[in-house]
Design an enzyme around this catalytic site. Structure first.
Site, short mmCIF file in Angstrom:
data_model
loop_
_atom_site.label_atom_id
_atom_site.label_comp_id
_atom_site.label_asym_id
_atom_site.label_seq_id
_atom_site.Cartn_x
_atom_site.Cartn_y
_atom_site.Cartn_z
N CYS A 124 2.23 -3.83 -1.82
CA CYS A 124 2.78 -4.27 -3.11
C CYS A 124 4.01 -3.43 -3.43
O CYS A 124 4.06 -2.25 -3.12
CB CYS A 124 1.80 -4.15 -4.27
SG CYS A 124 0.28 -5.05 -4.03
N TRP A 149 0.66 -7.89 -2.23
CA TRP A 149 -0.17 -8.07 -1.05
C TRP A 149 -1.59 -8.11 -1.57
O TRP A 149 -2.09 -7.12 -2.11
CB TRP A 149 0.01 -6.91 -0.07
CG TRP A 149 -0.75 -7.10 1.21
CD1 TRP A 149 -0.33 -7.76 2.32
CD2 TRP A 149 -2.07 -6.63 1.51
NE1 TRP A 149 -1.30 -7.74 3.29
CE2 TRP A 149 -2.38 -7.05 2.82
CE3 TRP A 149 -3.02 -5.91 0.81
CZ2 TRP A 149 -3.60 -6.77 3.43
CZ3 TRP A 149 -4.23 -5.62 1.41
CH2 TRP A 149 -4.51 -6.04 2.71
N GLY A 187 -1.80 -0.42 -5.69
CA GLY A 187 -2.93 0.47 -5.43
C GLY A 187 -4.23 -0.25 -5.73
O GLY A 187 -4.27 -1.48 -5.76
#
Ligand code: M6R
Length: 609
Positions: free
Chosen positions: A2, A75, A102
Site C-alpha cells: 500500500c 494491496w 500496515g
C-alpha cells in the site's frame, strides 16, 4: 504494501497526490483513492484497479483548487479489491478521512466495541475502525489532535496513517509504527509519502518519521510528538542524497525488461569507487565506521526475504570461500520468531532492495538489545533498514519498479562479492582475479543480451508446461532457487529449485516428459556431477534446458537445449546465470500475455507480515 501520499499547502493537492500514487503503485495496485476538501466540503473518489482509473475519474470532476489531499494505492489484506474496501476510509458523517498502510491487529475487537456503540461499517477492512475510533474519541477529547493521538495509542499492529478532518483544512495528521512515512518540506507546503520517490520531484528536504511519532502538519510547519515517551521531538530536514531521477520506461515495453537491461550499469555503479585493482584495494565507505568491530566478528547471519534471500545464499558461499568467515542465511520471517543463541561476535546482515520489508525490519529489531553489529545491503536510499543499521553498503542500482526483482539481485550479489573481498583483507588468492573479473562483467552481460533472441525462442518452446524444476550445485544452487522464484512469480508456472545433488533423494520422482528441468551446468569443479544429473533426467524422458559456459562441449551432448554464458570465474557466475534466467522467465510470461511488472496477487514492497 500500500502506498500513502499526502499534500498540504498552496494548490493542486490532488494532482500531486495522484502523481505520487502512480509512482508508488509498485506497493499495491488493487484500488486507489483520494480525499480532499473543497470549500469546506470533503470530496472522496475511489476506483478499483490502477491509479489511471482514478485519474480519469478525477479529471471528469474537474477539481482545480485543492490545498490538502490524502491518497492511497492498495494491496488488499482485509477484504477483496472493491470501492468500499478502497481507502480513504471515513466515519459515518464523512468528516474524517483516513489512509493506512500496515495491519491493525486488534481491529476485530475495536470493530465490535464500535458497533456496540452504534457505529456501522461499510468495508471489510481493518482500517475502517480508525476514522470511527477518532470520531468516538472526539466526543471526549478537546481537539482533533488529541483524539487522533488517543486513537493511535489504542491501535495494535503496524501502521503508517494519515488523517484529514473536514473542519481543519489546514491540517494533516500522520502517525507511524513499523511502516515507513516520509514528510517532504517545501516552501509553504508539505508533502507526505510512504517513500521518497513520490516526493523527490518537488523537494529534496525530507523528515523521516520514526516509530511512535505522530505529526501535525500545516502548510508552514510541523510538530512531532512521540506518544510512547510523551515528548515533543525536534527534527531537522535531511537532504535526499540522490538525484531526483525517477525511473522512466524510455523505449522499453515494461520496467522488467528495462531493469534486466540495466545490469551492466548496475554492476558498474556497485563497483565504482569501491574496487581499485591498481591500488589493490576494495574500499567500502559504508563500512568505514565499523571496520574495527568487524575485526572481532567470527560469524555472520544474513537475513532477507525472496530474491534478497537468494542473493544472501550466494553471499554465504562467497564470504565463506573468500573471507573464511562462517555465514548462515535465514529467512527473515523465520529468524524473527526463532530462539537461538546469538553471541556478541556475530554480525547480523540484512539484505533488502526496498529497505522496507516488514520481516527483515523485524529481524533487525529482534537483535536491537543484543548489542551486536547490524549491517545492511540496501538499494533504497534513506529507507527504514538503511537508517536502522549501524553501517552498510548501498546497492546504487537506482529505483527498481518491476515487482520481480532483477537488477537488485545483480547489485546485491556484486556488493556481497565486495564485502567478501573486503573482509578477506587481501588474504585470498581470489582477491586480484575477482576484482579484475568484476570489472569485466558488464561487457559479459552485454554478450548475453546478444543471445536474447535464442532465449526467447526457448521460452516460447517451454511456455506451456505447467511445472518446472531448476537445479544447480554450489554457486548454481541459490541461482536455481532464484530462477524458480522468478519463473513462478511472473509466469504463474509451478517451479521448484533444488540442489542437483538432491535429485535422487526425491525430486527425480516428479520427472517425466511433461516436467522439464532447467539445469545450471556452468564450468566448475562439480560440472561432471551436474552432467550426470542431467543424464539421469534424460533417461527418465525429462526435457532439459541447460545453462553452460561458452566453449563447453559436454553439456550439449546430454541436454536438449543449451544457453551459453561467457566464461567467468565460478564466484561471478551467478551474475551471468541470473540474467539468463531473468530473460527466460520474462519471455515465458510475455508469451503467456501476463503483466510482468504487476504480477497478480503481489506487490513490490512487502511491508506487512
Ligand atoms: O525489498 P526486498 O528486497 O526486502 O524484498 C524482498 C522480497 O519481497 C522480494 O525480493 C520479492 O521476493 C521479489 N518479488 C522477487 O522478485
Amino acid at each position: 504494501m500500500c502506498g500513502i501520499v499526502g499534500y498540504i499547502g498552496k494548490t493542486k493537492a490532488v494532482d500531486f497526490v495522484v502523481d505520487g500514487l502512480q509512482s508508488l503503485e509498485y506497493r499495491g495496485y488493487d484500488s486507489a483513492g483520494v480525499s480532499t476538501i473543497i470549500d469546506g466540503q470533503a470530496v472522496t473518489t475511489k476506483q478499483v484497479g490502477r491509479v489511471d482509473a482514478l485519474r480519469v475519474e478525477l479529471e471528469s470532476l474537474s477539481i482545480n483548487k485543492t490545498a490538502v489531499a490524502v491518497g492511497h494505492t492498495r494491496w488488499a489484506t482485509h477484504g477483496i479489491p472493491s470501492v468500499n474496501n478502497a481507502h480513504p476510509h471515513f466515519n459515518s458523517d464523512k468528516t474524517i478521512f483516513v489512509v493506512h498502510n500496515g495491519i491493525i491487529e486488534n481491529y476485530q475487537e475495536l470493530r465490535t466495541m464500535l458497533q456496540s456503540k452504534g457505529y456501522s461499517f461499510v468495508s471489510e477492512t481493518d482500517t475502517e475502525v480508525i476514522p470511527h475510533l477518532i470520531d468516538l474519541n472526539l466526543k471526549t477529547e478537546k481537539s482533533f489532535q488529541k483524539a487522533f493521538e488517543k486513537t493511535i495509542e489504542e491501535l495494535d499492529g503496524a501502521y503508517a496513517i494519515s488523517a484529514l478532518h473536514v473542519s481543519e483544512p489546514d491540517s494533516l495528521y500522520v502517525a507511524r509504527l513499523s511502516s515507513p512515512l516520509v514528510i517532504g518540506v517545501g516552501d509553504g507546503e508539505h508533502f507526505l509519502a510512504s517513500d521518497a520517490t513520490a516526493i523527490m520531484d518537488r523537494t529534496k528536504k525530507v523528515i523521516y518519521l520514526d516509530d511512535y511519532e505522530v505529526a501535525h502538519i500545516t502548510p508552514d510547519g510541523l510538530k512531532i510528538h512521540n506518544i510512547r515517551d510523551a515528548v515533543q521531538v525536534q527534527k531537522e530536514a535531511e537532504l535526499l542524497d540522490y538525484d531526483a531521477e525517477k525511473a522512466a520506461l524510455g523505449d522499453y515495453p515494461n520496467f522488467m525488461l528495462k531493469e534486466i537491461h540495466e545490469a551492466p550499469q548496475t554492476i558498474q555503479s556497485a563497483i565504482r569507487g569501491r574496487i581499485k585493482p591498481e591500488a589493490n584495494t576494495v574500499k567500502l565507505g559504508g563500512l568505514d565506521n565499523v571496520m574495527e568491530q568487524l575485526q572481532f566478528i567470527d560469524r555472520i547471519v544474513i537475513v532477507a526475504c525472496g530474491t534478497s534471500y537468494y542473493a544472501g545464499l550466494v553471499g554465504e558461499y562467497l564470504i565463506e570461500e573468500i573471507a573464511g568467515i562462517p555465514v548462515e542465511v535465514q529467512l527473515a520471517s523465520e529468524f524473527k520468531y526463532r530462539n537461538e543463541p546469538f553471541s556478541r561476535s556475530t554480525a547480523l546482515l540484512a539484505i533488502s532492495q526496498s529497505g522496507e520489508t516488514a520481516d527483515t525490519i523485524a529481524a533487525l529489531k529482534k537483535v536491537e538489545s543484543y548489542g551486536v553489529l547490524r549491517l545492511g545491503i540496501v538499494n533504497a536510499v534513506g529507507s527504514t533498514i538503511a537508517r536502522m543499521t549501524d553501517a552498510g553498503v548501498y546497492c546504487h542500482a537506482g529505483p527498481e519498479q518491476s515487482v520481480a526483482s532483477t537488477k537488485a539481485f545483480i547489485a546485491q550479489v556484486t556488493v556481497l562479492t565486495e564485502i567478501a573481498l573486503n573482509l578477506s583483507e587481501g588474504r585470498t588468492p581470489l582477491y586480484k582475479p575477482l576484482m579484475k573479473e568484476l570489472q569485466a562483467l558488464p561487457d559479459k552481460v552485454k554478450q548475453i543480451f546478444e543471445s536474447d533472441g535464442d532465449i526467447e525462442k526457448l521460452a516460447h518452446k517451454y511456455k506451456d508446461y505447467v511445472d518446472f524444476l531448476f537445479i544447480g550445485r554450489k554457486y548454481g544452487y541459490p541461482c536455481a532457487l532464484e530462477g524458480a522464484l522468478k519463473l513462478k512469480e511472473i509466469s504463474y508456472i509451478h517451479a521448484e529449485g533444488y540442489s542437483a545433488g538432491e535429485m535422487k533423494h526425491g525430486p527425480l520422482a516428479m520427472i517425466d516428459k511433461q516436467f522439464p528441468t532447467f539445469a545450471i551446468a556452468t564450468d566448475g569443479e562439480l560440472l561432471e556431477k551436474t552432467v550426470s544429473n542431467i543424464e539421469e533426467i534424460r533417461a527418465r524422458k525429462g526435457k532439459v534446458v541447460a545453462i553452460a559456459t561458452q566453449g563447453n562441449k559436454s553439456v550439449a551432448k546430454v541436454a536438449g537445449d543449451v544457453i551459453y554464458i561467457p566464461e567467468t570465474l565460478e564466484q561471478t557466475q551467478p551474475l551471468l546465470i541470473a540474467i539468463v534466467m531473468q530473460l527466460f522467465s520474462y519471455h515465458v510470461a510475455m508469451a503467456k500475455g501476463h503483466n510482468v511488472d504487476r504480477p497478480r496477487n503481489l506487490a513490490k514492497s512487502v511491508t506487512v507480515e
